[in-house]
Design an enzyme around this catalytic site. Structure first.
Site, PDB file in Angstrom:
ATOM      1  N   CYS A 136       0.827  -1.215   0.000  1.00 38.88           N
ATOM      2  CA  CYS A 136       0.000   0.000   0.000  1.00 38.88           C
ATOM      3  C   CYS A 136       0.860   1.265   0.000  1.00 38.88           C
ATOM      4  O   CYS A 136       0.701   2.143  -0.863  1.00 38.88           O
ATOM      5  CB  CYS A 136      -0.944  -0.022   1.194  1.00 38.88           C
ATOM      6  SG  CYS A 136      -0.152  -0.471   2.752  1.00 38.88           S
TER       7      CYS A 136
HETATM    8  N1  LIG Z   1      -4.196  -4.243   5.361  1.00 41.99           N
HETATM    9  C1  LIG Z   1      -3.666  -3.544   4.374  1.00 41.99           C
HETATM   10  O1  LIG Z   1      -3.816  -2.328   4.304  1.00 41.99           O
HETATM   11  C2  LIG Z   1      -2.878  -4.207   3.312  1.00 41.99           C
HETATM   12  C3  LIG Z   1      -2.513  -5.533   3.372  1.00 41.99           C
HETATM   13  N2  LIG Z   1      -1.739  -6.099   2.403  1.00 41.99           N
HETATM   14  C4  LIG Z   1      -1.327  -7.485   2.515  1.00 41.99           C
HETATM   15  O2  LIG Z   1      -2.442  -8.320   2.310  1.00 41.99           O
HETATM   16  C5  LIG Z   1      -2.335  -9.474   3.109  1.00 41.99           C
HETATM   17  C6  LIG Z   1      -3.591  -9.585   3.969  1.00 41.99           C
HETATM   18  O3  LIG Z   1      -3.658  -8.437   4.800  1.00 41.99           O
HETATM   19  P1  LIG Z   1      -4.896  -8.159   5.778  1.00 41.99           P
HETATM   20  O4  LIG Z   1      -6.157  -8.454   5.082  1.00 41.99           O
HETATM   21  O5  LIG Z   1      -4.668  -6.824   6.348  1.00 41.99           O
HETATM   22  O6  LIG Z   1      -4.592  -9.267   6.883  1.00 41.99           O
HETATM   23  P2  LIG Z   1      -5.499  -9.734   8.081  1.00 41.99           P
HETATM   24  O7  LIG Z   1      -4.623  -9.952   9.248  1.00 41.99           O
HETATM   25  O8  LIG Z   1      -6.629  -8.777   8.241  1.00 41.99           O
HETATM   26  O9  LIG Z   1      -6.070 -11.130   7.546  1.00 41.99           O
HETATM   27  C7  LIG Z   1      -5.248 -12.228   7.309  1.00 41.99           C
HETATM   28  C8  LIG Z   1      -6.100 -13.423   6.864  1.00 41.99           C
HETATM   29  O10 LIG Z   1      -5.248 -14.552   6.723  1.00 41.99           O
HETATM   30  C9  LIG Z   1      -5.773 -15.651   7.512  1.00 41.99           C
HETATM   31  N3  LIG Z   1      -4.591 -16.318   8.049  1.00 41.99           N
HETATM   32  C10 LIG Z   1      -3.688 -15.834   8.934  1.00 41.99           C
HETATM   33  N4  LIG Z   1      -2.674 -16.692   9.124  1.00 41.99           N
HETATM   34  C11 LIG Z   1      -2.947 -17.759   8.328  1.00 41.99           C
HETATM   35  C12 LIG Z   1      -2.277 -19.000   8.070  1.00 41.99           C
HETATM   36  N5  LIG Z   1      -1.144 -19.309   8.682  1.00 41.99           N
HETATM   37  N6  LIG Z   1      -2.848 -19.871   7.195  1.00 41.99           N
HETATM   38  C13 LIG Z   1      -4.033 -19.590   6.595  1.00 41.99           C
HETATM   39  N7  LIG Z   1      -4.707 -18.423   6.811  1.00 41.99           N
HETATM   40  C14 LIG Z   1      -4.161 -17.538   7.653  1.00 41.99           C
HETATM   41  C15 LIG Z   1      -6.682 -15.007   8.521  1.00 41.99           C
HETATM   42  O11 LIG Z   1      -7.870 -15.726   8.798  1.00 41.99           O
HETATM   43  P3  LIG Z   1      -8.093 -16.976   9.680  1.00 41.99           P
HETATM   44  O12 LIG Z   1      -7.152 -16.788  10.829  1.00 41.99           O
HETATM   45  O13 LIG Z   1      -9.521 -16.949  10.047  1.00 41.99           O
HETATM   46  O14 LIG Z   1      -7.747 -18.143   8.798  1.00 41.99           O
HETATM   47  C16 LIG Z   1      -7.208 -13.790   7.790  1.00 41.99           C
HETATM   48  O15 LIG Z   1      -8.330 -14.144   7.009  1.00 41.99           O
HETATM   49  C17 LIG Z   1      -1.064  -9.338   3.930  1.00 41.99           C
HETATM   50  O16 LIG Z   1      -0.003 -10.022   3.306  1.00 41.99           O
HETATM   51  C18 LIG Z   1      -0.813  -7.855   3.901  1.00 41.99           C
HETATM   52  O17 LIG Z   1       0.551  -7.588   4.023  1.00 41.99           O
HETATM   53  C19 LIG Z   1      -1.361  -5.387   1.314  1.00 41.99           C
HETATM   54  C20 LIG Z   1      -1.698  -4.082   1.178  1.00 41.99           C
HETATM   55  C21 LIG Z   1      -2.473  -3.386   2.184  1.00 41.99           C
HETATM   56  C1  LIG Z   2       0.208   0.171   9.467  1.00 43.08           C
HETATM   57  C2  LIG Z   2       0.963  -1.046   9.009  1.00 43.08           C
HETATM   58  O1  LIG Z   2       1.432  -1.840   9.793  1.00 43.08           O
HETATM   59  N1  LIG Z   2       1.080  -1.203   7.705  1.00 43.08           N
HETATM   60  C3  LIG Z   2       1.757  -2.311   7.091  1.00 43.08           C
HETATM   61  C4  LIG Z   2       1.794  -2.126   5.636  1.00 43.08           C
HETATM   62  C5  LIG Z   2       0.607  -2.685   4.965  1.00 43.08           C
HETATM   63  C6  LIG Z   2       0.867  -4.027   4.355  1.00 43.08           C
HETATM   64  O2  LIG Z   2       0.144  -4.913   4.644  1.00 43.08           O
HETATM   65  O3  LIG Z   2       1.909  -4.153   3.512  1.00 43.08           O
HETATM   66  P1  LIG Z   2       2.498  -5.557   2.972  1.00 43.08           P
HETATM   67  O4  LIG Z   2       1.483  -6.075   2.039  1.00 43.08           O
HETATM   68  O5  LIG Z   2       3.770  -5.228   2.296  1.00 43.08           O
HETATM   69  O6  LIG Z   2       2.748  -6.418   4.158  1.00 43.08           O
HETATM   70  C7  LIG Z   2       3.216  -2.417   7.488  1.00 43.08           C
HETATM   71  O7  LIG Z   2       3.857  -1.404   7.666  1.00 43.08           O
HETATM   72  O8  LIG Z   2       3.714  -3.549   7.513  1.00 43.08           O
END
Ligand SMILES: NC(=O)C1=CN([C@@H]2O[C@H](COP(=O)(O)OP(=O)(O)OC[C@H]3O[C@@H](n4cnc5c(N)ncnc54)[C@H](OP(=O)(O)O)[C@@H]3O)[C@@H](O)[C@H]2O)C=CC1
Ligand SMILES: CC(=O)N[C@@H](CCC(=O)OP(=O)(O)O)C(=O)O
Length: 317
Positions: A136
């Site tokens: 992001c």
């Molecule tokens: N949040 C953000 O702003 C952004 C996030 N990302 C990336 O997107 C990805 C998801 O982020 P986000 O949605 O915030 O994450 P969350 O922590 O909100 O959700 C993670 C999901 O993964 C599941 N999970 C966690 N560990 C495991 C595992 N070992 N095996 C299977 N399922 C698992 C969890 O569900 P359950 O435990 O129920 O299975 C949950 O559904 C990350 O890699 C993050 O870096 C990228 C850009 C922006």
């Molecule tokens: C506020 C906060 O913690 N933000 C996350 C970035 C968001 C993210 O999920 O980035 P990736 O997909 O590269 O993991 C961080 O700094 O790790």
């Protein structure tokens, strides 16, 4: 209704980005949700967790083999960093022509995966069915720097502030509303993953100082750039307009954009363009919703292109 529907599954569907993707896909004319995987919500109705979702679909807890056995046309991995590989390996073995889109950082440095920041890398897609979605902050940094990349006298310095949804749902100081109250929490002030990602992708070193703030969604990146030759403000603006005027999801604004106005919006805004008296220093501000242009919306753009429909299908503009 489109006749040639494609099935899609989301792994990590309980999370913040997974939930946004469920909403986008539910309104998509071609994609059809085949499965949504969550260990914690196993068996529960999606409609009880996602506002406006009317279908009877339920979450299922699927391990890599079970995901691959579903045989979906598209699999979206929305897992924490470091968890994607067993799912990719199982799909590679069972149905390698599956389109896989990974939201994590796991394949952003892998040359065999297409890195999908469409406004900057659209022309580099060679039909790859492995797509790595950008970070992001890294999206905001690259959109802010790319139009001036050839004029940099020093590494751009980026000050980032994210809402705490960026830190996912695993409890930590960075998503604890109590610890964030009246606070701005600095972290990973050198060497953040997105510093490496933006540097790698732009081909110039970038310096990044992230912070997390008490709001839930939306991020700001303020970037200071030193230039090799003086520019007037209108020259800087002209470069950004030339780069983004054809874009629906990268909007150039005259004033510095506010994060409070970008929450729930699908585009990024880049603006400000303050130029120093000598013309050799420019400050640029970018905002985007980390869950949308920073994750789910960008994923949708990439998937749309890969399945051969208009890039903006099902993205509210
Ligand atoms: N949040 C953000 O702003 C952004 C996030 N990302 C990336 O997107 C990805 C998801 O982020 P986000 O949605 O915030 O994450 P969350 O922590 O909100 O959700 C993670 C999901 O993964 C599941 N999970 C966690 N560990 C495991 C595992 N070992 N095996 C299977 N399922 C698992 C969890 O569900 P359950 O435990 O129920 O299975 C949950 O559904 C990350 O890699 C993050 O870096 C990228 C850009 C922006
Ligand atoms: C506020 C906060 O913690 N933000 C996350 C970035 C968001 C993210 O999920 O980035 P990736 O997909 O590269 O993991 C961080 O700094 O790790």
């Amino acid at each position: 209704m489109h006749t040639n529907r494609k099935t899609v599954g989301i792994v990590g569907a309980r999370g913040h980005t997974g939930m946004e993707l469920i909403r986008l896909i539910a309104a998509h004319p071609v994609l059809q949700l085949a499965f949504v995987s969550s260990r914690e919500l196993d068996g529960q109705r999606v409609a009880d967790h996602v506002d406006g979702f009317a279908d009877e679909l339920r979450y299922a807890s699927l391990d890599p083999a079970a995901v691959a056995a579903q045989g979906a046309d598209v699999v979206i991995l929305a897992l924490p960093n470091g968890k994607a590989a067993p799912f990719v390996e199982a799909i590679d073995a069972a149905k390698p022509d599956t389109l896989i889109l990974d939201l994590s950082a796991d394949y952003r440095f892998d040359p065999s995966w297409y890195y999908g920041l469409p406004e900057l890398t659209r022309g580099q897609w060679r039909g790859e069915k492995r797509i790595s979605n950008p970070g992001c902050y890294a999206t905001a940094m690259q959109l802010s720097i790319a139009p001036l990349r050839d004029l940099l006298a020093a590494p751009p310095v980026c000050f980032g502030v994210s809402g705490y949804s960026g830190a996912g749902t695993t409890p930590s100081d960075k998503n604890d509303p109590e610890k964030l109250r009246d606070n701005l929490m600095p972290y990973a002030l050198t060497g953040h993953m997105h510093e490496k990602e933006a540097s790698f992708r732009l081909g110039v070193p970038v310096e990044f100082m992230p912070h997390v703030a008490p709001h839930f969604r939306g991020l700001t990146v303020t970037t200071n750039l030193y230039l090799t030759r003086p520019l007037k403000r209108e020259d800087v603006l002209q470069r950004f307009h030339a780069a983004y005027d054809g874009e629906k999801l990268a909007i150039v604004t005259d004033e510095a954009p506010w994060v409070s106005r970008i929450a729930h919006r699908h585009h990024a805004e880049v603006g400000g363009f303050a130029v120093s008296a000598d013309g050799k220093r420019v400050v640029i501000v970018a905002t985007l919703d980390n869950l949308l242009k920073g994750a789910a919306t960008q994923a949708m753009q990439n998937i749309n292109r890969a399945i051969g429909v208009d890039e903006y299908t099902a993205i509210p503009l």
